[in-house]
Scaffold this active site. Structure first.
Site, PDB file in Angstrom:
ATOM      1  N   GLU A 166       0.875  -1.172   0.000  1.00  0.00           N
ATOM      2  CA  GLU A 166       0.000   0.000   0.000  1.00  0.00           C
ATOM      3  C   GLU A 166       0.908   1.216   0.000  1.00  0.00           C
ATOM      4  O   GLU A 166       1.422   1.630   1.041  1.00  0.00           O
ATOM      5  CB  GLU A 166      -0.901  -0.016   1.234  1.00  0.00           C
ATOM      6  N   CYS A 191      -2.006   8.943   2.267  1.00  0.00           N
ATOM      7  CA  CYS A 191      -1.801   8.405   0.920  1.00  0.00           C
ATOM      8  C   CYS A 191      -3.020   8.689   0.056  1.00  0.00           C
ATOM      9  O   CYS A 191      -2.930   8.686  -1.173  1.00  0.00           O
ATOM     10  CB  CYS A 191      -1.500   6.911   0.975  1.00  0.00           C
TER      11      CYS A 191
END
Length: 539
Positions: free
Chosen positions: A297, A331
């Site tokens: 991720e 993110c």
């Protein structure tokens, strides 16, 4: 979405200041640890001390370097943590492997019950854990508590999941035969988390991995070690109360050496890494060298597209929250805002006005909407990026300053005047900087959305059903998360957390995420007294 509603309400109604306990603190004690001050006595309710062990594998220990956790709120030390050495890591792996032999035999629903208890223990400490997140990470109070709630929510999800595992049974073309899927735990899951979501990301991996029958070993971010220690203490308490081996959920706080050991270690059956794209690329290559499994991720250079028929009363608060949440250090932060030319000026003006109202300061003051960035490195990144903006001909429309105060505070910034494919626009910058672009139509906007290396999350605001399904279809967004009329960081806990392209791959949550934490066997079962393949041969 509840966090977004709370954030939006604060932004546009401006509640009276509720400074709470932290506003009473006087930061005039030099290098004294915050944990030793009466105002921060709540840290001790989490089991923290001035000196903390950073390794747990059934017992607390740590033979590595002692590090100090500093608060981005004021730059002051909070407490110390003794990190683990490679030897501590190797011992923890051995103990975790042994503990797996016990945990894998526990029935799935019973594993779910243990995870339920973890969720309940998190609930009991939610406020203090949320405050610790604010103190050590820098995100505002509503986000800190909200992140703990994310872990609680995934525990609830995993409890139900623990009763739903089961492979499909397929008909066979051979008489007296049946085909069946069998799902088994992979074994030991290594989890490496980043500073910006030091609890939620671990929680996604931990809760789902546990109910699948795996044990785990966790390396938390070096700059948020107290969060890792406090969460590990909560989990270890639950494990001990159920007379299970403590190494089921191990912790090894450490630096690059521990991360490298995890990536190269064949004992780690699945490595889940959350962090930057460059480091994730190195991790992925190292894991692939040993033909290992990973969940990556990584970064996101995310865009919100706003069409000319969009509800601007939804757009403005959504964009602001998506851009300045966690001071631009998610993110899933929106870094590019692509506006249809017909509504460009209006939306830019409304967002600029909202930015000018944002209160920047101590994130534990519940009237504050934007806290500090995480450390001095983040401040320098902010400054050098804006230098590149100026050199590229961009215009700083709002913000752009580093605030002169203790801690690491910068102004959320809006940049206009750059081309969609400018180098500075195409690269991810982990800071509250938004690039505003003007587009003619959805097709062009989708092309711009997809031209960056990362493919994490994306959003479109429109009322046009045709545009919505164009956006969701094969020629629409190429991201792992594709939203409509909510921000890029507005995914629900049941959504699929995962990305494409340079964002990595795998899923940490969602309807089929559990499959990533298990290995599948396809089984052919012959329940007849015949073996068709052997016909015509005398034995």
């Amino acid at each position: 979405m509840a966090m977004l509603r709370a954030f939006s309400k604060k932004l546009f109604t401006f509640p009276k200041s509720n400074l709470g306990f932290l506003s009473k603190c006087a930061y005039s004690n030099g290098g004294n640890l915050l944990i030793d001050e009466p105002e921060f006595s709540w840290l001790k309710e989490l089991g923290l001390k001035a000196e903390n062990d950073g390794v747990y594998n059934g017992i607390w220990k740590g033979s590595g370097e002692s590090v100090t956790s500093f608060s981005p709120i004021n730059g002051r030390p909070i407490a110390h943590v003794r990190q683990g050495s490679v030897a501590d890591y190797e011992e923890s792996v051995s103990l975790a492997k042994e503990a797996w032999k016990t945990w894998a035999t526990v029935p799935g629903p019973r594993r779910g019950e243990i995870v339920r208890q973890i969720g309940e223990e998190l609930r009991a400490h939610k406020e203090n854990l949320g405050k610790l997140l604010c103190l050590e990470n820098g995100k505002i109070y509503v986000e800190g508590v909200g992140e703990i709630q994310e872990y609680i929510d995934i525990c609830d999800y995993a409890v139900g999941l623990s009763r739903m595992f089961g492979g499909r049974v397929f008909p066979s073309e051979r008489p007296g035969h049946v085909l069946m899927e069998q799902w088994n735990p992979v074994g030991l899951v290594g989890i490496i988390t980043a500073f910006n979501f030091p609890v939620a990301v671990y929680g996604w991996n931990n809760a789902i991995g546990l109910v699948c029958g795996n044990v785990n070993i966790w390396k938390g971010a070096p700059t948020t070690p107290l969060v890792s220690v406090s969460i590990a203490k909560i989990i270890s308490k639950v494990i001990a109360q159920n007379d299970l081996p403590g190494a089921i959920c191990s912790l090894v706080q450490g630096g690059t050496d521990i991360g490298q050991a995890m990536a190269a270690d064949k004992n780690i059956d699945l490595l889940s890494f959350t962090g930057s794209t460059p480091v994730g690329q190195q991790v992925g290559v190292e894991v692939q060298k040993r033909f290992g499994r990973d969940i990556l991720e990584l970064g996101g250079n995310n865009a919100i597209i706003v069409m000319d028929d969009a509800d601007l009363n939804l757009v403005v608060p959504a964009v602001v929250f998506a851009c300045i949440g966690t001071a631009g250090q998610r993110c899933t932060t929106t870094r590019r805002l692509i506006l249809h030319e017909k509504i460009y000026d209006e939306v830019l003006e409304r967002i600029s006005n909202a930015y000018k109202q944002i209160k920047i300061g101590d994130p534990l003051d519940q009237s504050i909407l934007c806290g500090p960035v995480h450390n001095e490195k983040a401040v320098e990144l902010f400054k050098t990026t804006l230098e590149d903006v100026n050199a590229s001909g961009g215009k700083i429309t709002v913000g752009g300053k580093v605030l002169d105060r203790p801690g690491y505070y910068v102004e959320p910034t809006i940049v206009t005047g750059l081309a969609h494919d400018s180098d500075v626009v195409l690269r991810e910058t982990f800071a509250p900087i938004l690039y505003v672009l003007k587009t003619k139509n959805l097709e062009e906007a989708v092309q711009w959305n997809n031209e960056v290396d990362q493919g994490l999350t994306s959003s479109v605001f429109t009322k046009d059903v045709g545009k919505i399904f164009q956006w969701l279809g094969p020629f629409g967004s190429d991201c792992g998360i594709v939203n409509v009329n909510i921000p890029t960081n507005g995914a629900e806990i049941g959504g699929a957390f995962g990305g494409e392209k340079a964002t990595g791959g795998g899923r940490e949550s969602g309807s089929d995420a559990w499959k990533g934490y298990m290995k599948r066997s396809t089984c052919t079962i012959n329940y007849s007294d015949d073996l068709p393949l052997a016909q015509g041969i005398e034995f």
